[in-house]
Structure formats: C-alpha cells, structure tokens
Design a protein around this motif. Structure first.
Motif, PDB file in Angstrom:
ATOM      1  N   ALA A  97       0.812  -1.228   0.000  1.00 19.06           N
ATOM      2  CA  ALA A  97       0.000   0.000   0.000  1.00 19.06           C
ATOM      3  C   ALA A  97       0.843   1.275   0.000  1.00 19.06           C
ATOM      4  O   ALA A  97       0.609   2.166  -0.829  1.00 19.06           O
ATOM      5  CB  ALA A  97      -0.980  -0.006   1.170  1.00 19.06           C
ATOM      6  N   PRO A  98       1.851   1.410   0.861  1.00 16.92           N
ATOM      7  CA  PRO A  98       2.660   2.634   0.819  1.00 16.92           C
ATOM      8  C   PRO A  98       3.503   2.763  -0.460  1.00 16.92           C
ATOM      9  O   PRO A  98       3.737   3.869  -0.946  1.00 16.92           O
ATOM     10  CB  PRO A  98       3.568   2.536   2.041  1.00 16.92           C
ATOM     11  CG  PRO A  98       3.029   1.451   2.885  1.00 16.92           C
ATOM     12  CD  PRO A  98       2.172   0.592   2.016  1.00 16.92           C
ATOM     13  N   ILE A  99       3.932   1.625  -0.998  1.00 17.63           N
ATOM     14  CA  ILE A  99       4.691   1.658  -2.253  1.00 17.63           C
ATOM     15  C   ILE A  99       3.815   2.235  -3.360  1.00 17.63           C
ATOM     16  O   ILE A  99       4.230   3.116  -4.115  1.00 17.63           O
ATOM     17  CB  ILE A  99       5.197   0.240  -2.635  1.00 17.63           C
ATOM     18  CG1 ILE A  99       6.248  -0.240  -1.631  1.00 17.63           C
ATOM     19  CG2 ILE A  99       5.757   0.224  -4.062  1.00 17.63           C
ATOM     20  CD1 ILE A  99       6.636  -1.704  -1.789  1.00 17.63           C
ATOM     21  N   VAL A 100       2.583   1.743  -3.451  1.00 18.11           N
ATOM     22  CA  VAL A 100       1.650   2.212  -4.478  1.00 18.11           C
ATOM     23  C   VAL A 100       1.252   3.663  -4.213  1.00 18.11           C
ATOM     24  O   VAL A 100       1.176   4.483  -5.131  1.00 18.11           O
ATOM     25  CB  VAL A 100       0.408   1.294  -4.545  1.00 18.11           C
ATOM     26  CG1 VAL A 100      -0.660   1.864  -5.462  1.00 18.11           C
ATOM     27  CG2 VAL A 100       0.812  -0.105  -4.999  1.00 18.11           C
ATOM     28  N   ALA A 101       0.999   3.987  -2.942  1.00 21.50           N
ATOM     29  CA  ALA A 101       0.511   5.328  -2.577  1.00 21.50           C
ATOM     30  C   ALA A 101       1.510   6.429  -2.915  1.00 21.50           C
ATOM     31  O   ALA A 101       1.114   7.582  -3.104  1.00 21.50           O
ATOM     32  CB  ALA A 101       0.167   5.379  -1.096  1.00 21.50           C
ATOM     33  N   VAL A 105      -5.641   2.268  -3.468  1.00 22.34           N
ATOM     34  CA  VAL A 105      -6.198   1.114  -2.752  1.00 22.34           C
ATOM     35  C   VAL A 105      -6.647   0.053  -3.745  1.00 22.34           C
ATOM     36  O   VAL A 105      -6.396  -1.145  -3.551  1.00 22.34           O
ATOM     37  CB  VAL A 105      -7.370   1.547  -1.837  1.00 22.34           C
ATOM     38  CG1 VAL A 105      -8.072   0.342  -1.234  1.00 22.34           C
ATOM     39  CG2 VAL A 105      -6.870   2.483  -0.742  1.00 22.34           C
ATOM     40  N   ILE A 106      -7.282   0.478  -4.824  1.00 30.11           N
ATOM     41  CA  ILE A 106      -7.717  -0.466  -5.863  1.00 30.11           C
ATOM     42  C   ILE A 106      -6.509  -1.180  -6.458  1.00 30.11           C
ATOM     43  O   ILE A 106      -6.516  -2.408  -6.606  1.00 30.11           O
ATOM     44  CB  ILE A 106      -8.529   0.260  -6.951  1.00 30.11           C
ATOM     45  CG1 ILE A 106      -9.863   0.723  -6.370  1.00 30.11           C
ATOM     46  CG2 ILE A 106      -8.748  -0.629  -8.172  1.00 30.11           C
ATOM     47  CD1 ILE A 106     -10.630   1.698  -7.244  1.00 30.11           C
ATOM     48  N   LEU A 107      -5.478  -0.425  -6.804  1.00 27.23           N
ATOM     49  CA  LEU A 107      -4.273  -1.039  -7.367  1.00 27.23           C
ATOM     50  C   LEU A 107      -3.625  -1.993  -6.376  1.00 27.23           C
ATOM     51  O   LEU A 107      -3.180  -3.084  -6.751  1.00 27.23           O
ATOM     52  CB  LEU A 107      -3.268   0.029  -7.792  1.00 27.23           C
ATOM     53  CG  LEU A 107      -3.650   0.872  -9.007  1.00 27.23           C
ATOM     54  CD1 LEU A 107      -2.595   1.931  -9.257  1.00 27.23           C
ATOM     55  CD2 LEU A 107      -3.820  -0.002 -10.235  1.00 27.23           C
ATOM     56  N   THR A 108      -3.559  -1.586  -5.118  1.00 29.98           N
ATOM     57  CA  THR A 108      -2.977  -2.457  -4.092  1.00 29.98           C
ATOM     58  C   THR A 108      -3.730  -3.779  -4.020  1.00 29.98           C
ATOM     59  O   THR A 108      -3.115  -4.856  -3.989  1.00 29.98           O
ATOM     60  CB  THR A 108      -2.999  -1.760  -2.717  1.00 29.98           C
ATOM     61  OG1 THR A 108      -2.183  -0.591  -2.788  1.00 29.98           O
ATOM     62  CG2 THR A 108      -2.497  -2.673  -1.612  1.00 29.98           C
TER      63      THR A 108
END
Length: 99
Positions: A37-41, A50-53
């Motif tokens: 989540a933090p990597i994507v964010a 959130v969707i991508l995660t």
C-alpha cells in the motif's frame, strides 16, 4: 465401523489443515498489503491506490506475498510489486476497478 471412524478422523484432520492454511494465507496477504500500500501510494494516492494495491495482492503468488511481507519496502520488493502490476491479469483488474 473402525474404518468409518478412521476416515472421519482423517477428514477432520485435513479440514483443520485447510483452515490453518487459509489463516496463514490471509495473514500473509494482510502483511504484504501493509507493505504494498505505501509503495503504491507514493505514485497513486487515495482510492485508486487502494484499488491497485488490492489488484496486486490478488494477482501475486503466495510465495511473492511471503517475500514482500517479510522483506518490507526494499528496492527488490518495489521491483516485484511493479512486475506484478504489469501482469495482464493485474492490468485487467486495475482497469475494471478504476473505470
């Protein structure tokens, strides 16, 4: 009768193993999601992130989830997250979730 009892005991043992395995997988998924989540964010904040995660977690193998969960946000795991995101199934999931 003895055979029936043995078969029932074996079935219950296998069912208990399945429950333990599902619990372990769920725990691994949650731990990996906490890293992903933090990597994507960093790139995609908010609801789209959130969707991508979720798509990344859903399309990672159990082994990949373990690696990510145990390694944290290392450069190798950032690359692995990108690789999972690039998979056709993950792209399809993201496209469906973001449109």
């Amino acid at each position: 009768m003895k055979t029936l009892v043995s078969l029932t005991a074996a079935a219950l043992t296998l069912a208990a193993c399945d429950v333990a395995q599902v619990a372990a997988v769920d725990t691994g998924r949650a731990a990996a999601k906490a890293v992903i989540a933090p990597i994507v964010a960093e790139t995609v904040p908010g609801a789209p992130g959130v969707i991508l995660t979720n798509c990344i977690v859903d399309n990672a193998t159990p082994q990949e989830l373990i690696v990510i969960a145990s390694g944290g946000a290392t450069p190798q795991n950032v690359t692995l997250v990108g690789d999972i995101l690039a998979r056709p199934a993950t792209v399809t999931c993201a496209t469906a979730g973001l449109t």
